[in-house]
Motif scaffolding. Structure first.
Motif, PDB file in Angstrom:
ATOM      1  N   GLY A  65      13.702   8.047   3.812  1.00  0.00           N
ATOM      2  CA  GLY A  65      14.630   7.381   2.841  1.00  0.00           C
ATOM      3  C   GLY A  65      13.934   6.622   1.825  1.00  0.00           C
ATOM      4  O   GLY A  65      14.183   5.468   1.427  1.00  0.00           O
ATOM      5  N   GLN A  66      12.813   7.330   1.179  1.00  0.00           N
ATOM      6  CA  GLN A  66      11.970   6.317   0.311  1.00  0.00           C
ATOM      7  C   GLN A  66      12.036   7.385  -0.846  1.00  0.00           C
ATOM      8  O   GLN A  66      12.065   8.692  -0.950  1.00  0.00           O
ATOM      9  N   PRO A  67      11.786   6.832  -2.118  1.00  0.00           N
ATOM     10  CA  PRO A  67      11.595   7.408  -3.399  1.00  0.00           C
ATOM     11  C   PRO A  67      10.259   8.496  -3.235  1.00  0.00           C
ATOM     12  O   PRO A  67       9.268   8.010  -2.671  1.00  0.00           O
ATOM     13  N   PRO A  68      10.235   9.556  -3.642  1.00  0.00           N
ATOM     14  CA  PRO A  68       9.205  10.753  -3.589  1.00  0.00           C
ATOM     15  C   PRO A  68       7.761  10.057  -4.148  1.00  0.00           C
ATOM     16  O   PRO A  68       6.824  10.273  -3.765  1.00  0.00           O
ATOM     17  N   GLY A  69       7.813   9.132  -5.260  1.00  0.00           N
ATOM     18  CA  GLY A  69       6.843   8.476  -5.898  1.00  0.00           C
ATOM     19  C   GLY A  69       5.994   7.544  -4.825  1.00  0.00           C
ATOM     20  O   GLY A  69       4.821   7.175  -5.137  1.00  0.00           O
ATOM     21  N   GLU A  70       6.529   7.366  -3.759  1.00  0.00           N
ATOM     22  CA  GLU A  70       5.928   6.267  -2.819  1.00  0.00           C
ATOM     23  C   GLU A  70       4.932   6.911  -1.859  1.00  0.00           C
ATOM     24  O   GLU A  70       4.441   6.090  -1.026  1.00  0.00           O
ATOM     25  N   GLU A 120       0.815  -1.316  -0.047  1.00  0.00           N
ATOM     26  CA  GLU A 120      -0.081   0.050   0.077  1.00  0.00           C
ATOM     27  C   GLU A 120       0.839   1.255   0.167  1.00  0.00           C
ATOM     28  O   GLU A 120       1.943   1.311   0.800  1.00  0.00           O
ATOM     29  N   ILE A 121       0.344   2.227  -0.840  1.00  0.00           N
ATOM     30  CA  ILE A 121       1.149   3.608  -0.698  1.00  0.00           C
ATOM     31  C   ILE A 121       0.775   4.348   0.504  1.00  0.00           C
ATOM     32  O   ILE A 121      -0.170   4.355   0.580  1.00  0.00           O
ATOM     33  N   PRO A 122       1.837   4.739   1.092  1.00  0.00           N
ATOM     34  CA  PRO A 122       1.860   5.582   2.212  1.00  0.00           C
ATOM     35  C   PRO A 122       0.928   6.880   1.888  1.00  0.00           C
ATOM     36  O   PRO A 122       1.000   7.460   0.933  1.00  0.00           O
ATOM     37  N   LYS A 123      -0.115   7.145   2.928  1.00  0.00           N
ATOM     38  CA  LYS A 123      -0.976   8.535   2.634  1.00  0.00           C
ATOM     39  C   LYS A 123      -0.540   9.404   3.479  1.00  0.00           C
ATOM     40  O   LYS A 123      -0.335   9.331   4.667  1.00  0.00           O
ATOM     41  N   LEU A 124      -0.139  10.752   3.042  1.00  0.00           N
ATOM     42  CA  LEU A 124       0.059  11.997   3.779  1.00  0.00           C
ATOM     43  C   LEU A 124      -0.925  12.897   3.755  1.00  0.00           C
ATOM     44  O   LEU A 124      -1.664  13.409   2.510  1.00  0.00           O
ATOM     45  N   THR A 125      -1.245  13.611   4.857  1.00  0.00           N
ATOM     46  CA  THR A 125      -2.461  14.786   4.694  1.00  0.00           C
ATOM     47  C   THR A 125      -1.321  15.937   4.977  1.00  0.00           C
ATOM     48  O   THR A 125      -0.860  16.083   6.086  1.00  0.00           O
ATOM     49  N   THR A 126      -1.620  16.931   4.079  1.00  0.00           N
ATOM     50  CA  THR A 126      -0.978  18.227   4.372  1.00  0.00           C
ATOM     51  C   THR A 126      -2.027  19.313   4.379  1.00  0.00           C
ATOM     52  O   THR A 126      -3.139  19.453   3.908  1.00  0.00           O
ATOM     53  N   ARG A 127      -1.608  20.275   5.596  1.00  0.00           N
ATOM     54  CA  ARG A 127      -2.395  21.440   5.639  1.00  0.00           C
ATOM     55  C   ARG A 127      -1.760  22.714   5.346  1.00  0.00           C
ATOM     56  O   ARG A 127      -0.387  22.508   5.820  1.00  0.00           O
ATOM     57  N   ILE A 128      -2.490  23.624   4.902  1.00  0.00           N
ATOM     58  CA  ILE A 128      -1.594  24.951   4.677  1.00  0.00           C
ATOM     59  C   ILE A 128      -1.657  25.685   5.973  1.00  0.00           C
ATOM     60  O   ILE A 128      -2.443  26.077   6.418  1.00  0.00           O
ATOM     61  N   LYS A 129      -0.277  25.844   6.516  1.00  0.00           N
ATOM     62  CA  LYS A 129      -0.332  26.483   7.595  1.00  0.00           C
ATOM     63  C   LYS A 129      -0.396  27.948   7.653  1.00  0.00           C
ATOM     64  O   LYS A 129      -0.927  28.679   8.542  1.00  0.00           O
ATOM     65  N   SER A 130       0.343  28.501   6.714  1.00  0.00           N
ATOM     66  CA  SER A 130       0.271  29.893   6.309  1.00  0.00           C
ATOM     67  C   SER A 130       0.513  30.247   4.814  1.00  0.00           C
ATOM     68  O   SER A 130       1.327  29.426   4.424  1.00  0.00           O
ATOM     69  N   ALA A 131       0.361  31.277   4.343  1.00  0.00           N
ATOM     70  CA  ALA A 131       0.414  31.757   3.149  1.00  0.00           C
ATOM     71  C   ALA A 131       0.893  33.192   3.248  1.00  0.00           C
ATOM     72  O   ALA A 131      -0.088  34.137   3.416  1.00  0.00           O
ATOM     73  N   MET A 132       2.090  33.531   2.836  1.00  0.00           N
ATOM     74  CA  MET A 132       2.434  34.978   2.632  1.00  0.00           C
ATOM     75  C   MET A 132       3.703  35.219   2.051  1.00  0.00           C
ATOM     76  O   MET A 132       4.490  34.305   1.776  1.00  0.00           O
ATOM     77  N   ILE A 164       2.295  21.648  -4.426  1.00  0.00           N
ATOM     78  CA  ILE A 164       2.425  21.252  -3.008  1.00  0.00           C
ATOM     79  C   ILE A 164       2.500  19.546  -2.947  1.00  0.00           C
ATOM     80  O   ILE A 164       3.350  19.464  -2.087  1.00  0.00           O
ATOM     81  N   ARG A 165       1.816  18.960  -3.663  1.00  0.00           N
ATOM     82  CA  ARG A 165       1.929  17.697  -3.602  1.00  0.00           C
ATOM     83  C   ARG A 165       3.327  16.896  -4.040  1.00  0.00           C
ATOM     84  O   ARG A 165       3.749  16.318  -3.214  1.00  0.00           O
ATOM     85  N   GLU A 166       3.818  17.631  -4.902  1.00  0.00           N
ATOM     86  CA  GLU A 166       5.219  17.166  -5.407  1.00  0.00           C
ATOM     87  C   GLU A 166       6.269  17.488  -4.230  1.00  0.00           C
ATOM     88  O   GLU A 166       7.177  16.799  -4.060  1.00  0.00           O
ATOM     89  N   THR A 167       6.117  18.709  -3.837  1.00  0.00           N
ATOM     90  CA  THR A 167       7.163  19.164  -2.622  1.00  0.00           C
ATOM     91  C   THR A 167       6.960  18.471  -1.405  1.00  0.00           C
ATOM     92  O   THR A 167       7.939  17.880  -0.774  1.00  0.00           O
ATOM     93  N   ASP A 168       5.806  17.988  -1.005  1.00  0.00           N
ATOM     94  CA  ASP A 168       5.534  17.248   0.003  1.00  0.00           C
ATOM     95  C   ASP A 168       6.228  15.549  -0.260  1.00  0.00           C
ATOM     96  O   ASP A 168       6.807  15.225   0.738  1.00  0.00           O
ATOM     97  N   ARG A 169       5.862  15.092  -1.226  1.00  0.00           N
ATOM     98  CA  ARG A 169       6.475  13.710  -1.760  1.00  0.00           C
ATOM     99  C   ARG A 169       7.946  13.819  -1.697  1.00  0.00           C
ATOM    100  O   ARG A 169       8.603  12.952  -0.943  1.00  0.00           O
TER     101      ARG A 169
END
Length: 63
Positions: A51-56, A2-14, A38-43
């Motif tokens: 220590g895993q490939p970003p596409g994971e 299974e591909i690990p799932k990450l949940t991202t929230r925008i903390k601030s934008a300025m 956002i998705r690519e940066t988080d990956r």
């Protein structure tokens, strides 16, 4: 496997930057200039930290 799932929230934008928090990785704070990146940066950041490939990773963005 299974591909690990990450949940991202925008903390601030300025000043043209987004600061993001990844709920599953509380020590990880990510910055990006574009909402579209956002998705690519988080990956990439999560992959470097774990220590895993970003596409994971599957990234969900919460507004």
């Amino acid at each position: 496997m299974e591909i690990p799932k990450l949940t991202t929230r925008i903390k601030s934008a300025m000043d043209g930057w987004f600061a993001l928090e990844v709920l599953e990785l509380p020590d990880l704070v990510v910055h990006t200039r574009s909402f579209e990146d956002i998705r690519e940066t988080d990956r990439a950041a999560a992959g470097a930290l774990m220590g895993q490939p970003p596409g994971e990773f599957d990234v969900d963005v919460e507004l």
